[in-house]
Design a protein around this motif. Structure first.
Motif, PDB file in Angstrom:
ATOM      1  N   TRP A 187     -13.585 -19.761 -12.983  1.00 50.10           N
ATOM      2  CA  TRP A 187     -12.774 -18.658 -12.448  1.00 50.10           C
ATOM      3  C   TRP A 187     -11.902 -18.123 -13.580  1.00 50.10           C
ATOM      4  N   ASN A 188     -12.137 -16.874 -13.926  1.00 52.44           N
ATOM      5  CA  ASN A 188     -11.390 -16.269 -15.033  1.00 52.44           C
ATOM      6  C   ASN A 188     -10.032 -15.776 -14.550  1.00 52.44           C
ATOM      7  N   ILE A 189      -9.160 -16.692 -14.171  1.00 51.68           N
ATOM      8  CA  ILE A 189      -7.881 -16.324 -13.561  1.00 51.68           C
ATOM      9  C   ILE A 189      -6.914 -15.719 -14.568  1.00 51.68           C
ATOM     10  N   PHE A 190      -7.108 -15.947 -15.847  1.00 53.88           N
ATOM     11  CA  PHE A 190      -6.197 -15.409 -16.850  1.00 53.88           C
ATOM     12  C   PHE A 190      -6.702 -14.093 -17.459  1.00 53.88           C
ATOM     13  N   ASN A 191      -7.789 -13.553 -16.885  1.00 45.64           N
ATOM     14  CA  ASN A 191      -8.347 -12.307 -17.396  1.00 45.64           C
ATOM     15  C   ASN A 191      -8.371 -11.218 -16.341  1.00 45.64           C
ATOM     16  N   TYR A 192      -7.476 -11.339 -15.362  1.00 44.19           N
ATOM     17  CA  TYR A 192      -7.533 -10.389 -14.260  1.00 44.19           C
ATOM     18  C   TYR A 192      -7.254  -8.963 -14.709  1.00 44.19           C
ATOM     19  N   GLY A 193      -6.379  -8.790 -15.690  1.00 39.91           N
ATOM     20  CA  GLY A 193      -6.115  -7.443 -16.169  1.00 39.91           C
ATOM     21  C   GLY A 193      -7.357  -6.816 -16.770  1.00 39.91           C
ATOM     22  N   ARG A 194      -8.066  -7.579 -17.569  1.00 35.56           N
ATOM     23  CA  ARG A 194      -9.299  -7.074 -18.179  1.00 35.56           C
ATOM     24  C   ARG A 194     -10.368  -6.822 -17.127  1.00 35.56           C
ATOM     25  N   LEU A 195     -10.504  -7.725 -16.165  1.00 36.77           N
ATOM     26  CA  LEU A 195     -11.541  -7.588 -15.147  1.00 36.77           C
ATOM     27  C   LEU A 195     -11.265  -6.419 -14.216  1.00 36.77           C
ATOM     28  N   LYS A 196     -10.008  -6.241 -13.860  1.00 36.62           N
ATOM     29  CA  LYS A 196      -9.669  -5.089 -13.016  1.00 36.62           C
ATOM     30  C   LYS A 196      -9.871  -3.773 -13.774  1.00 36.62           C
ATOM     31  N   SER A 197      -9.565  -3.797 -15.052  1.00 36.62           N
ATOM     32  CA  SER A 197      -9.815  -2.594 -15.864  1.00 36.62           C
ATOM     33  C   SER A 197     -11.301  -2.275 -15.886  1.00 36.62           C
ATOM     34  N   ASN A 198     -12.138  -3.306 -15.919  1.00 37.85           N
ATOM     35  CA  ASN A 198     -13.580  -3.075 -15.907  1.00 37.85           C
ATOM     36  C   ASN A 198     -14.028  -2.473 -14.576  1.00 37.85           C
ATOM     37  N   VAL A 199     -13.410  -2.928 -13.467  1.00 35.04           N
ATOM     38  CA  VAL A 199     -13.733  -2.330 -12.160  1.00 35.04           C
ATOM     39  C   VAL A 199     -13.373  -0.856 -12.163  1.00 35.04           C
ATOM     40  N   ARG A 200     -12.180  -0.536 -12.677  1.00 31.09           N
ATOM     41  CA  ARG A 200     -11.767   0.858 -12.737  1.00 31.09           C
ATOM     42  C   ARG A 200     -12.679   1.670 -13.663  1.00 31.09           C
ATOM     43  N   LEU A 201     -13.094   1.043 -14.774  1.00 31.33           N
ATOM     44  CA  LEU A 201     -14.008   1.710 -15.702  1.00 31.33           C
ATOM     45  C   LEU A 201     -15.311   2.067 -15.008  1.00 31.33           C
ATOM     46  N   GLN A 202     -15.915   1.106 -14.301  1.00 29.40           N
ATOM     47  CA  GLN A 202     -17.191   1.363 -13.635  1.00 29.40           C
ATOM     48  C   GLN A 202     -17.043   2.429 -12.560  1.00 29.40           C
ATOM     49  N   ASP A 203     -15.901   2.439 -11.871  1.00 29.20           N
ATOM     50  CA  ASP A 203     -15.680   3.457 -10.847  1.00 29.20           C
ATOM     51  C   ASP A 203     -15.494   4.834 -11.470  1.00 29.20           C
TER      52      ASP A 203
END
Length: 475
Positions: free
Chosen positions: A326-342
């Protein structure tokens, strides 16, 4: 499966064409997929199109890109199954010497098999499969777009060749008439009725018209070379085109074009844009899945077999595990990727809507160009007939001494231009009709339902199978 699930975006599309009520178009039925046969009824054109579909190298490249997309889909499907499967084996044979004592030769065998399977709890792998499937459909739509483009280019080049040959016939006919006018001027000069000016003017006009023959010959050869490229053969491979008639194909009185709404399923570029949009929509779910924990299960089975020396026998070993990441310390990066794909998805929505708008404008432009060029042709036909009559009248009057040679020269110059304009105009009408069918997206249906592997010639498949054996299962 984490979403969102793809929904086709809304698009603005007209209910009818601008020239819906023109008697020369019929919008009640879809266009004929084999439109070139119904439009021109030309066996030579039919043959050329079949050759192009079989041999055109750009089309072949598009088919190979579709096959690549098919293999990417197969890889995505395979990733849903155990990802790590490994079989190891170690064979060791040894002998030890210690304090002068030599041991027996000892053989050891270690077979080991391990497997790891990522559980697709959040639908990431299934989304990747859906995205790859949409990409494959987009690749097939791109192939369809290349197909109708090649068909249209072959038809337009073929029409241009016949138009150029007609222009050559017109030029030679004008040369015949001008030679006759030169002969008359020379006879009248020798009789002392006119000065040498008339004969010199006639000679200048004749020479200028004769100079157009090499220019048209250049154009004809260049068109033949362009057609050869479309057919995937060297320029010398279509010399039989020389035997084609020098008449320009006539167009039907009424053409069937369907309704504007039909563009959504007919035009390959629209379908390709929507499939790319659908593929990107799946990647939003993939990006969201990375926000959640990832689970894997796995196991390992092994054995040790020993022969010789002080030990004889075997033992077994096994291991089963559940892995949690679980990449719990990378949530900022992962959420940015969700926004990027959207954001990419939303951009593709705009691109798709733009493609639909451009497709409608393209079709409307082609339709109006065809209809107006027909009207233009009708006027040119009247003008050409009048020009031809004026030449005959002026020559007759000049022979009888009723008009000066300047009048003859004026009518001859006008007729050269007018007859050439008429030939070009007839070719333009036929070319514009091809453009109508291209803008409507007609023609790709001839290969509809074929798998990517069925779009290549047999000799290409043979070359690929000779290089590696793994293509055999696909053919």
């Amino acid at each position: 499966m984490l979403g969102p699930n793809y929904q086709p975006p809304p698009v603005d599309i007209e209910d009818q064409w601008n020239y819906q009520h023109d008697k020369r178009i019929d919008s009640s039925e879809l266009i004929d997929p084999l439109w070139w046969q119904s439009a021109f009824s030309d066996e030579a054109l039919d043959e050329l199109i079949l050759l192009a579909v079989e041999n055109n190298l750009e089309l072949r490249s598009a088919a190979l890109r579709a096959i690549q997309a098919q293999q990417i889909l197969a890889i995505a499907v395979g990733n849903q199954f155990p990802q790590t499967q490994q079989l190891d084996a170690l064979v060791d044979r040894s002998k030890y010497v210690r304090s002068g004592i030599t041991s027996n030769v000892q053989s050891e065998f270690y077979p080991n098999f391990n497997l790891t399977w990522e559980l697709d709890i959040w639908g990431e792998l299934r989304r990747l499969v859906n995205s790859a499937a949409a990409d494959l459909k987009a690749s097939m739509a791109v192939y369809d777009g290349a197909l109708i483009s090649i068909v249209a280019q072959v038809a337009q080049t073929y029409i241009s060749i016949r138009t150029t040959k007609r222009r050559l016939v017109v030029a030679r006919e004008n040369i015949r008439v001008q030679k006759e006018s030169l002969r008359i001027a020379q006879v009248k000069f020798r009789a002392g009725e006119v000065s040498a000016l008339d004969a010199e003017q006639a000679q200048a006009l004749l020479s200028n018209t004769e100079a157009s023959i090499p220019s048209l010959g250049i154009t004809l050869q260049q068109l033949k070379n362009a057609l050869a490229i479309l057919l995937g053969v060297p320029p010398g491979g279509i010399n039989y085109i020389v035997s084609l008639p020098s008449t320009i194909p006539y167009t039907p009185t009424v053409i069937t074009i369907g309704m504007p709404q039909d563009l959504l399923r007919q035009r390959p570029d629209i379908r390709a844009a929507e499939y790319r949009l659908a593929a990107q929509g799946e990647l939003i779910g993939v990006a969201r899945a990375e926000l959640y924990p990832n689970f894997s299960i796995g196991g390992e089975i092994g054995a040790i077999d020993i022969r010789g020396g002080q030990l004889n026998g075997s033992s077994d070993a096994w291991d089963i595990f559940v892995e949690f990441n679980w990449n719990i310390f990378n949530y900022g990066r992962l959420k940015s990727n969700v926004r990027l794909q959207d954001a990419i998805f939303q951009q593709l929505v705009s691109d798709y809507q733009q493609v639909v708008l451009l497709a409608q404008a393209d079709a409307e432009n082609a339709i109006v160009a065809y209809l107006k060029s027909q009207q233009q042709l009708a006027h040119y036909e009247v003008a050409a007939d009048a020009s031809k009559n004026s030449v005959n009248i002026s020559l007759s009057q000049y022979t009888g001494g009723q008009v000066e040679f300047d009048t003859v020269i004026t009518t001859l110059v006008s007729d050269v231009q007018q007859q050439d304009i008429l030939a070009v105009a007839r070719g333009v009408v036929a070319v514009n009709l091809v453009q109508v069918y291209l803008s409507l997206g007609g023609g790709w249906q001839i290969n509809d339902g074929l798998a990517p592997v069925e779009l290549l010639p047999e000799e290409v498949w043979k070359e690929m199978r000779n290089r590696i054996p793994y293509w055999n299962k696909l053919k």
